[in-house]
Design a protein around this motif. Structure first.
Motif, PDB file in Angstrom:
ATOM      1  N   GLU A  48     -32.368  39.342 -21.503  1.00  0.00           N
ATOM      2  CA  GLU A  48     -31.683  40.552 -21.976  1.00  0.00           C
ATOM      3  C   GLU A  48     -30.653  40.262 -23.066  1.00  0.00           C
ATOM      4  O   GLU A  48     -30.263  41.150 -23.824  1.00  0.00           O
ATOM      5  CB  GLU A  48     -31.007  41.273 -20.797  1.00  0.00           C
ATOM      6  CG  GLU A  48     -31.974  41.844 -19.792  1.00  0.00           C
ATOM      7  CD  GLU A  48     -32.471  40.848 -18.748  1.00  0.00           C
ATOM      8  OE1 GLU A  48     -33.348  41.222 -17.958  1.00  0.00           O
ATOM      9  OE2 GLU A  48     -31.991  39.684 -18.725  1.00  0.00           O
ATOM     10  N   ASP A  49     -30.220  39.013 -23.165  1.00  0.00           N
ATOM     11  CA  ASP A  49     -29.251  38.649 -24.206  1.00  0.00           C
ATOM     12  C   ASP A  49     -29.821  38.827 -25.615  1.00  0.00           C
ATOM     13  O   ASP A  49     -29.057  38.968 -26.571  1.00  0.00           O
ATOM     14  CB  ASP A  49     -28.791  37.201 -24.028  1.00  0.00           C
ATOM     15  CG  ASP A  49     -27.871  37.030 -22.835  1.00  0.00           C
ATOM     16  OD1 ASP A  49     -27.034  37.924 -22.593  1.00  0.00           O
ATOM     17  OD2 ASP A  49     -27.983  35.999 -22.149  1.00  0.00           O
ATOM     18  N   THR A  51     -31.147  41.349 -26.920  1.00  0.00           N
ATOM     19  CA  THR A  51     -30.819  42.659 -27.488  1.00  0.00           C
ATOM     20  C   THR A  51     -29.421  43.137 -27.102  1.00  0.00           C
ATOM     21  O   THR A  51     -29.005  44.221 -27.503  1.00  0.00           O
ATOM     22  CB  THR A  51     -31.853  43.711 -27.050  1.00  0.00           C
ATOM     23  OG1 THR A  51     -31.891  43.754 -25.620  1.00  0.00           O
ATOM     24  CG2 THR A  51     -33.220  43.399 -27.611  1.00  0.00           C
ATOM     25  N   ALA A  52     -28.682  42.352 -26.341  1.00  0.00           N
ATOM     26  CA  ALA A  52     -27.361  42.765 -25.865  1.00  0.00           C
ATOM     27  C   ALA A  52     -26.292  42.589 -26.939  1.00  0.00           C
ATOM     28  O   ALA A  52     -26.446  41.815 -27.879  1.00  0.00           O
ATOM     29  CB  ALA A  52     -26.986  41.953 -24.628  1.00  0.00           C
ATOM     30  N   CYS A  68     -20.775  40.999 -21.858  1.00  0.00           N
ATOM     31  CA  CYS A  68     -22.075  41.347 -22.420  1.00  0.00           C
ATOM     32  C   CYS A  68     -22.362  42.816 -22.129  1.00  0.00           C
ATOM     33  O   CYS A  68     -22.127  43.293 -21.013  1.00  0.00           O
ATOM     34  CB  CYS A  68     -23.125  40.444 -21.768  1.00  0.00           C
ATOM     35  SG  CYS A  68     -24.782  40.684 -22.379  1.00  0.00           S
ATOM     36  N   SER A  70     -25.463  45.562 -22.413  1.00  0.00           N
ATOM     37  CA  SER A  70     -26.839  45.964 -22.723  1.00  0.00           C
ATOM     38  C   SER A  70     -26.830  47.478 -22.846  1.00  0.00           C
ATOM     39  O   SER A  70     -26.557  48.188 -21.872  1.00  0.00           O
ATOM     40  CB  SER A  70     -27.796  45.542 -21.603  1.00  0.00           C
ATOM     41  OG  SER A  70     -27.871  44.148 -21.515  1.00  0.00           O
ATOM     42  N   TRP A  71     -27.084  47.967 -24.049  1.00  0.00           N
ATOM     43  CA  TRP A  71     -27.031  49.401 -24.323  1.00  0.00           C
ATOM     44  C   TRP A  71     -28.454  49.945 -24.417  1.00  0.00           C
ATOM     45  O   TRP A  71     -29.295  49.383 -25.124  1.00  0.00           O
ATOM     46  CB  TRP A  71     -26.253  49.643 -25.616  1.00  0.00           C
ATOM     47  CG  TRP A  71     -26.254  51.053 -26.092  1.00  0.00           C
ATOM     48  CD1 TRP A  71     -26.079  52.189 -25.345  1.00  0.00           C
ATOM     49  CD2 TRP A  71     -26.425  51.496 -27.439  1.00  0.00           C
ATOM     50  NE1 TRP A  71     -26.124  53.300 -26.144  1.00  0.00           N
ATOM     51  CE2 TRP A  71     -26.339  52.898 -27.437  1.00  0.00           C
ATOM     52  CE3 TRP A  71     -26.644  50.827 -28.642  1.00  0.00           C
ATOM     53  CZ2 TRP A  71     -26.465  53.656 -28.598  1.00  0.00           C
ATOM     54  CZ3 TRP A  71     -26.762  51.586 -29.787  1.00  0.00           C
ATOM     55  CH2 TRP A  71     -26.675  52.985 -29.769  1.00  0.00           C
ATOM     56  N   ASP A  74     -30.088  50.320 -27.826  1.00  0.00           N
ATOM     57  CA  ASP A  74     -30.598  49.147 -28.535  1.00  0.00           C
ATOM     58  C   ASP A  74     -31.992  48.772 -28.059  1.00  0.00           C
ATOM     59  O   ASP A  74     -32.836  48.371 -28.852  1.00  0.00           O
ATOM     60  CB  ASP A  74     -29.681  47.932 -28.315  1.00  0.00           C
ATOM     61  CG  ASP A  74     -28.448  47.958 -29.197  1.00  0.00           C
ATOM     62  OD1 ASP A  74     -28.496  48.545 -30.289  1.00  0.00           O
ATOM     63  OD2 ASP A  74     -27.426  47.377 -28.780  1.00  0.00           O
ATOM     64  N   PHE A  77     -33.848  49.134 -20.791  1.00  0.00           N
ATOM     65  CA  PHE A  77     -33.399  48.197 -19.775  1.00  0.00           C
ATOM     66  C   PHE A  77     -34.602  47.471 -19.207  1.00  0.00           C
ATOM     67  O   PHE A  77     -35.684  48.039 -19.072  1.00  0.00           O
ATOM     68  CB  PHE A  77     -32.635  48.920 -18.659  1.00  0.00           C
ATOM     69  CG  PHE A  77     -31.412  49.643 -19.157  1.00  0.00           C
ATOM     70  CD1 PHE A  77     -30.379  48.954 -19.761  1.00  0.00           C
ATOM     71  CD2 PHE A  77     -31.303  51.015 -19.031  1.00  0.00           C
ATOM     72  CE1 PHE A  77     -29.250  49.611 -20.231  1.00  0.00           C
ATOM     73  CE2 PHE A  77     -30.187  51.683 -19.488  1.00  0.00           C
ATOM     74  CZ  PHE A  77     -29.161  50.986 -20.095  1.00  0.00           C
ATOM     75  N   SER A  78     -34.412  46.211 -18.869  1.00  0.00           N
ATOM     76  CA  SER A  78     -35.511  45.420 -18.303  1.00  0.00           C
ATOM     77  C   SER A  78     -35.772  45.863 -16.864  1.00  0.00           C
ATOM     78  O   SER A  78     -34.917  46.471 -16.216  1.00  0.00           O
ATOM     79  CB  SER A  78     -35.160  43.929 -18.330  1.00  0.00           C
ATOM     80  OG  SER A  78     -34.142  43.646 -17.385  1.00  0.00           O
ATOM     81  N   GLN A  81     -33.084  44.530 -14.666  1.00  0.00           N
ATOM     82  CA  GLN A  81     -31.844  45.297 -14.718  1.00  0.00           C
ATOM     83  C   GLN A  81     -31.968  46.598 -13.923  1.00  0.00           C
ATOM     84  O   GLN A  81     -31.043  46.971 -13.193  1.00  0.00           O
ATOM     85  CB  GLN A  81     -31.468  45.618 -16.169  1.00  0.00           C
ATOM     86  CG  GLN A  81     -30.983  44.425 -16.959  1.00  0.00           C
ATOM     87  CD  GLN A  81     -30.772  44.760 -18.418  1.00  0.00           C
ATOM     88  OE1 GLN A  81     -31.602  45.426 -19.043  1.00  0.00           O
ATOM     89  NE2 GLN A  81     -29.662  44.293 -18.966  1.00  0.00           N
ATOM     90  N   ALA A 100     -25.209  52.073 -20.394  1.00  0.00           N
ATOM     91  CA  ALA A 100     -25.103  50.651 -20.726  1.00  0.00           C
ATOM     92  C   ALA A 100     -24.860  49.872 -19.437  1.00  0.00           C
ATOM     93  O   ALA A 100     -24.418  50.434 -18.432  1.00  0.00           O
ATOM     94  CB  ALA A 100     -23.965  50.403 -21.711  1.00  0.00           C
TER      95      ALA A 100
END
Length: 180
Positions: A48-49, A51-52, A68, A70-71, A74, A77-78, A81, A100
């Motif tokens: 996930e990093d 795109t974070a 970090c 995660s939006w 962008d 979500f995985s 997540q 996010a």
């Protein structure tokens, strides 16, 4: 004297410096992520990093804090997540770009009693407000819950997170424009 301040990681070198800092805190200090960390390079990162938004604080060129975000605007979500933070009910009601996930927030041990975490959080919240994000999901250790609640976060799940890699965590959510 080196560079100091709070920034968003843009380059591979900046991201790798944050991943090394995460390794020092999570793996070396806390004994977590033993199977997930890159022990050869002494780094901890997750898919996930890629795109974070990774915020970090520098003092004399050394990473001393990071967080970090995660939006959903962008990237989706995985699956990990969605399952970890139990997002399914929220995704059914709220546009992904209004949500996010904040994770991997950490501060160097000798700076934890200072104002650095709040300064880092202000930079992240500027981004949150500019993008009109409404819900920020996170998870915290039980001893940190009162601090998260004092910052306006609230618990939302009937079950907690408990895994060998993550440890025992309590899911929390911050409703950004909730005046109460």
């Amino acid at each position: 004297m080196g560079r100091s301040g709070i920034f968003f990681a843009e380059t591979l070198a900046e991201k790798e410096a944050v991943y090394r800092f995460r390794y020092a805190i999570y793996v070396t200090e806390m004994g977590r992520y033993a199977t997930a960390a890159d022990h050869e390079r002494k780094m901890f990162f997750e898919p996930e990093d890629a795109t974070a938004r990774i915020a970090y604080a520098l003092q004399d060129d050394d990473v001393v804090a990071t967080s970090c975000l995660s939006w959903g605007g962008d990237a989706p979500f995985s699956r990990d997540q969605i399952e970890l933070y139990m997002l399914e009910p929220f995704l059914a009601e709220v546009p992904m770009e209004a949500m996010a996930i904040a994770d991997h927030a950490m501060v160097k041990p000798d700076l934890r009693d200072g104002k650095l975490f709040n300064e880092l959080n202000r930079v992240v919240m500027d981004f949150v407000n500019n993008k009109r994000i409404q819900l920020i999901f996170a998870a915290c250790e039980p001893h940190l819950l009162s601090g998260y609640v004092a910052r306006g976060m609230r618990t939302y799940s009937s079950k907690n997170i408990n895994s060998p890699e993550d440890g025992f965590l309590i899911p929390v959510v911050y409703v950004v424009e909730d005046v109460e």
